[in-house]
Design a protein around this motif. Structure first.
Motif, PDB file in Angstrom:
ATOM      1  N   LEU A 121       1.317   2.889  -3.329  1.00 39.44           N
ATOM      2  CA  LEU A 121       0.223   3.776  -3.725  1.00 39.44           C
ATOM      3  C   LEU A 121       0.389   5.160  -3.098  1.00 39.44           C
ATOM      4  CD1 LEU A 121      -2.808   1.312  -3.367  1.00 39.44           C
ATOM      5  CD2 LEU A 121      -1.585   1.960  -5.452  1.00 39.44           C
ATOM      6  N   THR A 142       0.814  -1.224   0.000  1.00 37.74           N
ATOM      7  CA  THR A 142       0.000   0.000   0.000  1.00 37.74           C
ATOM      8  C   THR A 142       0.842   1.266   0.000  1.00 37.74           C
ATOM      9  OG1 THR A 142      -0.183  -0.095   2.420  1.00 37.74           O
ATOM     10  CG2 THR A 142      -1.960  -1.099   1.135  1.00 37.74           C
ATOM     11  N   ALA A 201     -10.320   3.580  -1.092  1.00 33.94           N
ATOM     12  CA  ALA A 201     -10.814   2.212  -1.248  1.00 33.94           C
ATOM     13  C   ALA A 201      -9.686   1.181  -1.245  1.00 33.94           C
ATOM     14  CB  ALA A 201     -11.616   2.094  -2.538  1.00 33.94           C
ATOM     15  N   THR A 202      -8.486   1.590  -1.614  1.00 33.96           N
ATOM     16  CA  THR A 202      -7.362   0.648  -1.682  1.00 33.96           C
ATOM     17  C   THR A 202      -6.372   0.901  -0.548  1.00 33.96           C
ATOM     18  OG1 THR A 202      -6.287   2.144  -3.277  1.00 33.96           O
ATOM     19  CG2 THR A 202      -7.571   0.307  -4.167  1.00 33.96           C
ATOM     20  N   HIS A 203      -5.620   1.958  -0.656  1.00 36.95           N
ATOM     21  CA  HIS A 203      -4.622   2.297   0.360  1.00 36.95           C
ATOM     22  C   HIS A 203      -5.253   2.441   1.742  1.00 36.95           C
ATOM     23  CE1 HIS A 203      -1.122   4.338   2.150  1.00 36.95           C
ATOM     24  NE2 HIS A 203      -1.991   5.193   2.656  1.00 36.95           N
ATOM     25  N   THR A 218     -10.948   8.833  -4.253  1.00 38.57           N
ATOM     26  CA  THR A 218     -11.896   7.760  -3.937  1.00 38.57           C
ATOM     27  C   THR A 218     -11.218   6.398  -3.977  1.00 38.57           C
ATOM     28  OG1 THR A 218     -13.745   9.038  -4.824  1.00 38.57           O
ATOM     29  CG2 THR A 218     -14.057   6.649  -4.616  1.00 38.57           C
ATOM     30  N   TRP A 219     -10.400   6.164  -5.013  1.00 39.01           N
ATOM     31  CA  TRP A 219      -9.725   4.883  -5.133  1.00 39.01           C
ATOM     32  C   TRP A 219      -8.602   4.735  -4.115  1.00 39.01           C
ATOM     33  CZ3 TRP A 219     -11.312   0.576  -7.045  1.00 39.01           C
ATOM     34  CH2 TRP A 219     -12.284   0.576  -8.058  1.00 39.01           C
ATOM     35  N   MET A 220      -7.971   5.837  -3.725  1.00 39.39           N
ATOM     36  CA  MET A 220      -6.956   5.767  -2.672  1.00 39.39           C
ATOM     37  C   MET A 220      -7.596   5.336  -1.356  1.00 39.39           C
ATOM     38  SD  MET A 220      -3.716   6.267  -3.247  1.00 39.39           S
ATOM     39  CE  MET A 220      -3.046   6.906  -1.705  1.00 39.39           C
ATOM     40  N   LEU A 240      -3.795   7.156  -8.293  1.00 43.84           N
ATOM     41  CA  LEU A 240      -5.224   6.932  -8.156  1.00 43.84           C
ATOM     42  C   LEU A 240      -5.946   8.203  -7.735  1.00 43.84           C
ATOM     43  CD1 LEU A 240      -5.183   3.505  -6.264  1.00 43.84           C
ATOM     44  CD2 LEU A 240      -5.497   3.894  -8.711  1.00 43.84           C
ATOM     45  N   SER A 241      -7.242   8.215  -7.949  1.00 45.75           N
ATOM     46  CA  SER A 241      -8.071   9.306  -7.458  1.00 45.75           C
ATOM     47  C   SER A 241      -8.241   9.173  -5.947  1.00 45.75           C
ATOM     48  CB  SER A 241      -9.447   9.261  -8.126  1.00 45.75           C
ATOM     49  OG  SER A 241     -10.140   8.090  -7.715  1.00 45.75           O
ATOM     50  N   TRP A 282       0.884   8.583  -5.161  1.00 47.58           N
ATOM     51  CA  TRP A 282      -0.072   9.674  -4.927  1.00 47.58           C
ATOM     52  C   TRP A 282       0.677  10.992  -4.726  1.00 47.58           C
ATOM     53  CZ3 TRP A 282      -5.194  11.121  -4.453  1.00 47.58           C
ATOM     54  CH2 TRP A 282      -5.468  12.242  -3.670  1.00 47.58           C
TER      55      TRP A 282
END
Length: 283
Positions: A226, A223, A249-251, A245-247, A242-243, A230
């Protein structure tokens, strides 16, 4: 605050910090009362996230902030009592102070107040950052440094707090400084993951504990890539990232559940295993 960021923050307040407080060495039993009251305070802070921004949300967030301030005061007492700036102490003190920084941003965000001119998004990310990089990662770095006496563990115990502080400084200065902070933090996290994987994980006789440590270390390593992309993507447009939202959801989710929760459970289990061994030896 988006739903995903709110979930990550609530998990930090209600689950991660209470678990972490029980792992801190407390020879003078000063953490006992705050450990007992924290779940209630964390729940109030979490409820504030469910409300519209306004006075009532600020009151609930403020109640949580008072308890985090109490922990920060205990950190000051610890520093004055021990008079030590050893890497393990720096990491633990960072963990004790970080929730207060997060809670200050939480109160401002819940009130819709642009603290130091920062918008709601930055304030929300600050709340999350200081519950996980500030508290969870710094605490784990301190635990690793106190368990494994090595150059690598001590470097991790220094670079995790330093990287966290530099990211915060970057908020006030420039995205370049924030990138430097992300790089230092990533290096510290990777080293911390390595120490856990090579030195801490094998020390447990329990397969469950070893798997929890393994998951925590591997997820941390993945993670942080990411996080670094970023920060770099906000300095150089050519770097893919990533956007928000995706950060989250993932990171965000992976760090909260995989690194922080699994890590706290693993350290708690390791401590119990060692107590059982000590009790058996005394008999």
């Amino acid at each position: 605050m988006t739903v995903l960021v709110g979930f990550v923050v609530a998990l930090g307040m209600v689950v991660v910090v209470p678990l972490g407080l029980r792992l801190m060495d407390d020879e003078h039993r000063r953490l006992g009362p705050i450990t007992q009251i924290w779940p209630v305070a964390g729940l109030l802070g979490a409820v504030s996230l469910l409300l519209e921004r306004g006075s009532f949300a600020v009151v609930l967030a403020g109640a949580y902030a008072l308890v985090t301030a109490w922990l920060a005061v205990l950190a000051l007492f610890r520093l004055l009592r021990r008079r030590s700036v050893a890497p393990v102490e720096i990491a633990i003190l960072t963990a004790m102070v970080a929730p207060a920084i997060a809670a200050t941003s939480l109160v401002a965000e819940r009130g819709g107040y642009e603290l130091f001119g920062f918008g709601m998004t930055v304030l929300a990310l600050t709340v999350a950052h200081f519950h996980f990089a500030g508290f969870a990662a710094a605490l784990v770095a301190g635990l690793a440094a106190s368990t494994v006496r090595s150059v690598a563990s001590e470097i991790a115990a220094l670079t995790v707090p330093a990287g966290t502080a530099l990211v915060l400084l970057g908020y006030f200065t420039s995205e370049e400084v924030e990138l430097v902070g992300a790089a230092v933090l990533t290096a510290g996290m990777w080293m911390l993951g390595w120490v856990i994987w090579r030195r801490v994980r094998p020390a447990s006789p329990s397969l469950v504990t070893r798997w929890l440590f393994a998951g925590s270390a591997l997820i941390l390593a993945a993670t942080m890539v990411l996080a670094l992309s970023w920060a770099a993507g906000h300095v150089w447009d050519a770097v893919p990232h990533l956007s928000l939202t995706w950060m989250a959801a993932t990171h965000g989710i992976a760090n909260a559940l995989g690194f922080a929760v699994c890590g706290m459970l693993a350290w708690g289990r390791l401590r119990q295993e060692r107590r059982h061994v000590e009790n058996a030896e005394r008999r």
